[in-house]
Motif scaffolding. Structure first.
Motif, PDB file in Angstrom:
ATOM      1  N   VAL A  37       0.700  -0.968   0.234  1.00  0.00           N
ATOM      2  CA  VAL A  37       0.136   0.132  -0.193  1.00  0.00           C
ATOM      3  C   VAL A  37       0.698   1.467   0.050  1.00  0.00           C
ATOM      4  O   VAL A  37       0.749   1.934  -1.150  1.00  0.00           O
ATOM      5  CB  VAL A  37      -0.482  -0.072   1.875  1.00  0.00           C
ATOM      6  CG1 VAL A  37      -1.526   1.718   1.389  1.00  0.00           C
ATOM      7  CG2 VAL A  37      -2.008  -1.058   1.170  1.00  0.00           C
ATOM      8  N   ILE A  38       1.576   1.389   0.804  1.00  0.00           N
ATOM      9  CA  ILE A  38       3.006   2.272   1.288  1.00  0.00           C
ATOM     10  C   ILE A  38       3.308   2.639  -0.701  1.00  0.00           C
ATOM     11  O   ILE A  38       4.082   3.572  -1.511  1.00  0.00           O
ATOM     12  CB  ILE A  38       3.498   2.438   2.410  1.00  0.00           C
ATOM     13  CG1 ILE A  38       3.218   2.131   3.514  1.00  0.00           C
ATOM     14  CG2 ILE A  38       4.947   3.603   2.255  1.00  0.00           C
ATOM     15  CD1 ILE A  38       3.710   1.368   4.422  1.00  0.00           C
ATOM     16  N   LEU A  39       4.233   1.515  -1.356  1.00  0.00           N
ATOM     17  CA  LEU A  39       4.599   1.729  -1.495  1.00  0.00           C
ATOM     18  C   LEU A  39       4.094   1.957  -3.340  1.00  0.00           C
ATOM     19  O   LEU A  39       4.441   3.230  -4.417  1.00  0.00           O
ATOM     20  CB  LEU A  39       5.148  -0.128  -2.488  1.00  0.00           C
ATOM     21  CG  LEU A  39       5.497   0.287  -4.402  1.00  0.00           C
ATOM     22  CD1 LEU A  39       6.687   0.278  -4.258  1.00  0.00           C
ATOM     23  CD2 LEU A  39       5.569  -1.308  -5.209  1.00  0.00           C
ATOM     24  N   ILE A  40       2.562   2.311  -3.792  1.00  0.00           N
ATOM     25  CA  ILE A  40       1.978   3.390  -3.987  1.00  0.00           C
ATOM     26  C   ILE A  40       1.439   4.542  -3.973  1.00  0.00           C
ATOM     27  O   ILE A  40       1.450   4.714  -4.668  1.00  0.00           O
ATOM     28  CB  ILE A  40       0.504   2.132  -4.922  1.00  0.00           C
ATOM     29  CG1 ILE A  40       0.412   1.004  -4.961  1.00  0.00           C
ATOM     30  CG2 ILE A  40      -0.449   3.258  -5.247  1.00  0.00           C
ATOM     31  CD1 ILE A  40       1.225   1.167  -6.695  1.00  0.00           C
ATOM     32  N   VAL A  41       1.387   4.827  -2.967  1.00  0.00           N
ATOM     33  CA  VAL A  41       1.188   6.258  -2.409  1.00  0.00           C
ATOM     34  C   VAL A  41       2.385   6.596  -2.566  1.00  0.00           C
ATOM     35  O   VAL A  41       2.482   7.866  -3.385  1.00  0.00           O
ATOM     36  CB  VAL A  41       0.728   6.140  -1.385  1.00  0.00           C
ATOM     37  CG1 VAL A  41       0.795   7.611  -0.188  1.00  0.00           C
ATOM     38  CG2 VAL A  41      -0.240   5.419  -0.777  1.00  0.00           C
ATOM     39  N   ILE A  42       3.427   6.080  -2.393  1.00  0.00           N
ATOM     40  CA  ILE A  42       4.679   6.713  -2.664  1.00  0.00           C
ATOM     41  C   ILE A  42       5.048   7.068  -4.412  1.00  0.00           C
ATOM     42  O   ILE A  42       6.181   7.311  -4.533  1.00  0.00           O
ATOM     43  CB  ILE A  42       6.189   6.283  -1.631  1.00  0.00           C
ATOM     44  CG1 ILE A  42       6.605   4.749  -2.287  1.00  0.00           C
ATOM     45  CG2 ILE A  42       5.914   6.938  -0.251  1.00  0.00           C
ATOM     46  CD1 ILE A  42       7.818   4.397  -1.887  1.00  0.00           C
ATOM     47  N   ALA A  43       4.397   5.765  -5.064  1.00  0.00           N
ATOM     48  CA  ALA A  43       4.918   5.968  -6.249  1.00  0.00           C
ATOM     49  C   ALA A  43       4.293   7.013  -7.492  1.00  0.00           C
ATOM     50  O   ALA A  43       3.952   7.136  -9.160  1.00  0.00           O
ATOM     51  CB  ALA A  43       4.185   4.834  -6.735  1.00  0.00           C
ATOM     52  N   PRO A  97       3.788  10.590  -6.889  1.00  0.00           N
ATOM     53  CA  PRO A  97       4.632  11.088  -8.272  1.00  0.00           C
ATOM     54  C   PRO A  97       5.370  10.931  -9.124  1.00  0.00           C
ATOM     55  O   PRO A  97       5.282  11.748 -10.153  1.00  0.00           O
ATOM     56  CB  PRO A  97       5.306  11.958  -6.712  1.00  0.00           C
ATOM     57  CG  PRO A  97       4.946  11.909  -5.763  1.00  0.00           C
ATOM     58  CD  PRO A  97       4.311  10.346  -5.920  1.00  0.00           C
ATOM     59  N   LEU A  98       5.533   9.994  -9.252  1.00  0.00           N
ATOM     60  CA  LEU A  98       6.724   9.173 -10.324  1.00  0.00           C
ATOM     61  C   LEU A  98       5.549   8.773 -11.410  1.00  0.00           C
ATOM     62  O   LEU A  98       6.332   9.215 -12.869  1.00  0.00           O
ATOM     63  CB  LEU A  98       6.990   7.491  -9.976  1.00  0.00           C
ATOM     64  CG  LEU A  98       7.846   6.608 -11.094  1.00  0.00           C
ATOM     65  CD1 LEU A  98       8.985   7.610 -11.702  1.00  0.00           C
ATOM     66  CD2 LEU A  98       8.490   5.182 -10.424  1.00  0.00           C
ATOM     67  N   VAL A  99       3.914   8.420 -10.799  1.00  0.00           N
ATOM     68  CA  VAL A  99       3.582   7.750 -12.362  1.00  0.00           C
ATOM     69  C   VAL A  99       3.113   9.869 -12.947  1.00  0.00           C
ATOM     70  O   VAL A  99       2.430   9.397 -13.956  1.00  0.00           O
ATOM     71  CB  VAL A  99       2.425   7.418 -11.004  1.00  0.00           C
ATOM     72  CG1 VAL A  99       1.062   7.347 -12.244  1.00  0.00           C
ATOM     73  CG2 VAL A  99       2.261   6.447 -10.614  1.00  0.00           C
ATOM     74  N   GLY A 100       2.933  10.381 -11.831  1.00  0.00           N
ATOM     75  CA  GLY A 100       2.335  11.771 -12.198  1.00  0.00           C
ATOM     76  C   GLY A 100       2.941  12.505 -13.152  1.00  0.00           C
ATOM     77  O   GLY A 100       2.951  12.643 -13.933  1.00  0.00           O
ATOM     78  N   LEU A 101       3.857  12.032 -12.877  1.00  0.00           N
ATOM     79  CA  LEU A 101       6.018  12.966 -14.052  1.00  0.00           C
ATOM     80  C   LEU A 101       5.730  11.790 -14.939  1.00  0.00           C
ATOM     81  O   LEU A 101       5.415  12.654 -16.052  1.00  0.00           O
ATOM     82  CB  LEU A 101       7.459  12.150 -13.124  1.00  0.00           C
ATOM     83  CG  LEU A 101       8.305  12.800 -14.416  1.00  0.00           C
ATOM     84  CD1 LEU A 101       8.568  14.246 -14.718  1.00  0.00           C
ATOM     85  CD2 LEU A 101       9.379  11.839 -13.538  1.00  0.00           C
ATOM     86  N   ALA A 102       5.155  10.407 -15.030  1.00  0.00           N
ATOM     87  CA  ALA A 102       5.168   9.437 -16.271  1.00  0.00           C
ATOM     88  C   ALA A 102       4.120  10.383 -17.182  1.00  0.00           C
ATOM     89  O   ALA A 102       3.987  10.012 -18.830  1.00  0.00           O
ATOM     90  CB  ALA A 102       5.364   8.203 -16.004  1.00  0.00           C
ATOM     91  N   ALA A 103       3.532  10.555 -16.321  1.00  0.00           N
ATOM     92  CA  ALA A 103       1.685  10.963 -16.899  1.00  0.00           C
ATOM     93  C   ALA A 103       2.120  12.668 -17.566  1.00  0.00           C
ATOM     94  O   ALA A 103       1.542  12.734 -19.250  1.00  0.00           O
ATOM     95  CB  ALA A 103       0.737  11.294 -16.203  1.00  0.00           C
ATOM     96  N   GLU A 104       3.096  13.586 -17.099  1.00  0.00           N
ATOM     97  CA  GLU A 104       3.557  14.182 -17.786  1.00  0.00           C
ATOM     98  C   GLU A 104       4.131  14.508 -19.191  1.00  0.00           C
ATOM     99  O   GLU A 104       3.517  15.432 -20.182  1.00  0.00           O
ATOM    100  CB  GLU A 104       4.280  15.670 -16.724  1.00  0.00           C
ATOM    101  CG  GLU A 104       4.509  16.475 -17.759  1.00  0.00           C
ATOM    102  CD  GLU A 104       4.688  18.134 -16.460  1.00  0.00           C
ATOM    103  OE1 GLU A 104       4.643  19.157 -16.734  1.00  0.00           O
ATOM    104  OE2 GLU A 104       4.190  17.461 -14.864  1.00  0.00           O
ATOM    105  N   LEU A 158       3.919   1.939 -16.630  1.00  0.00           N
ATOM    106  CA  LEU A 158       4.781   1.756 -15.817  1.00  0.00           C
ATOM    107  C   LEU A 158       4.399   1.588 -13.767  1.00  0.00           C
ATOM    108  O   LEU A 158       4.943   0.713 -13.564  1.00  0.00           O
ATOM    109  CB  LEU A 158       5.490   3.136 -14.933  1.00  0.00           C
ATOM    110  CG  LEU A 158       6.598   4.123 -13.356  1.00  0.00           C
ATOM    111  CD1 LEU A 158       8.000   3.506 -14.088  1.00  0.00           C
ATOM    112  CD2 LEU A 158       6.309   5.332 -13.958  1.00  0.00           C
ATOM    113  N   LEU A 159       3.527   1.858 -14.043  1.00  0.00           N
ATOM    114  CA  LEU A 159       2.250   0.766 -12.730  1.00  0.00           C
ATOM    115  C   LEU A 159       2.210  -0.674 -12.989  1.00  0.00           C
ATOM    116  O   LEU A 159       2.684  -1.270 -12.362  1.00  0.00           O
ATOM    117  CB  LEU A 159       0.858   1.869 -12.804  1.00  0.00           C
ATOM    118  CG  LEU A 159      -0.253   0.735 -11.756  1.00  0.00           C
ATOM    119  CD1 LEU A 159       0.425   1.076 -10.207  1.00  0.00           C
ATOM    120  CD2 LEU A 159      -1.553   1.501 -11.724  1.00  0.00           C
TER     121      LEU A 159
END
Length: 321
Positions: free
Chosen positions: A109-115, A117-124, A225-226
């Protein structure tokens, strides 16, 4: 009675079997979903679904019913049937042979929460991608498809009631997490792991298909990425319930962020959440995700299990060959 019937066929044949099951069940689940709506919406249900009025609450409810049938009957059921047919008699489905302890679940659960910003960067980054001029027709089709999917997603998430939140919780968070992890990690990734004898190739291919099947080009990179994160989480732990928990968390965050945005508690909706992250936050996310995955790998590699009377650790079971 049919358990393990196709456990000895070739990997290519298993891939074709999985494709046939999935597409067949997707078609029939769509038909059953439409038939289930006829008593409530009458014979005009097809016209309503093909040209939906997204401002009509009853139309959105009907589309959610179709979505539920497609997810449960078109993804989860064929994945389970495939695993039943292709798993040898006397052995458990891949990823179901281990007990699930609290700490790995919490870390997932923590892994996805801290991911995020990385997912947001990939989306941008994905939003700035463009195809060559000679593929302009394809790009225009993808943009049109993307905009339609965004309208549907926004309509699904557009709720400020507790009942609407609970419905979205089940339809968008719980059911897809189970169905997609059974299909893409439990069935597909395992198939490619056995086929290529390399977990990295298995994670890459299954993540590519996972991202592509959503038919959203401008959401491809974050989904890919996910999928990579979920794939490694699965293989390095040997436990399918960890990526299920992580996938659920990712979808639940989307549901909750959009709900809180529409209630006025957030200033950013789910689609744009994380797109304006500072560079240092993205770097932190990359390091934190890598570190958490590695810790889960080391934690679960010390926890073996007995399979058919033989003590097997996740590390030895899923080591790349």
């Amino acid at each position: 009675m049919l358990r393990g019937t196709y456990s000895h066929i070739t990997h290519f044949s298993k891939f074709i079997l999985l494709l046939m099951l999935t597409f067949t069940f997707l078609l029939f689940s769509l038909l059953f979903g439409i038939l289930a709506l006829v008593p409530f919406y009458g014979s005009g249900v097809m016209a309503m679904l093909t040209s939906p009025d997204f401002k009509d609450v009853s139309v959105i409810s009907a589309m959610k019913v179709i979505q539920t049938f497609n997810t449960a009957g078109g993804l989860l059921l064929p994945a389970y049937i495939y695993l039943w047919l292709c798993t040898p008699v006397g052995t458990k489905f891949p990823g179901f042979s281990r007990t699930t302890s609290f700490l790995p679940l919490l870390l997932s659960v923590i892994l996805i929460v801290i991911a995020q910003p990385l997912v947001g960067l990939a989306a941008e980054l994905n939003s700035h991608m463009a195809l060559p001029e000679w593929l302009s027709i394809l790009e225009n089709w993808m943009k049109d498809s993307e905009s339609k999917n965004e309208i549907i997603t926004e309509a699904f998430l557009s709720t400020t009631t507790a009942g609407g939140l609970l419905a979205n919780f089940m339809i968008i968070a719980v059911l897809p997490a189970l169905a997609e992890e059974f299909l893409f990690r439990g069935a597909l990734a395992n198939l490619f792991k056995d086929w290529t004898r390399n977990i990295h190739m298995a994670v890459f291919i299954s993540s590519f298909i996972f991202a592509a099947i959503h038919m959203q080009f401008y959401g491809f990179l974050p989904r890919f990425l996910l999928g990579m994160v979920l794939g490694y989480l699965y293989f390095w732990s040997g436990n399918l319930w960890l990526p299920v928990a992580a996938h659920f968390t990712n979808n639940f965050l989307t549901v909750m962020i959009e709900y809180l945005f529409r209630k006025g508690y957030f200033h950013t909706n789910a689609e744009n959440f994380g797109l304006d992250n500072a560079a240092w936050l993205s770097v932190f996310s990359i390091l934190a995700v890598s570190g958490t995955l590695y810790y889960i790998y080391k934690l679960t590699s010390r926890q073996g299990t007995k399979e058919n009377g033989v003590y097997v650790s996740p590390e030895s079971r899923y080591r790349a060959k």
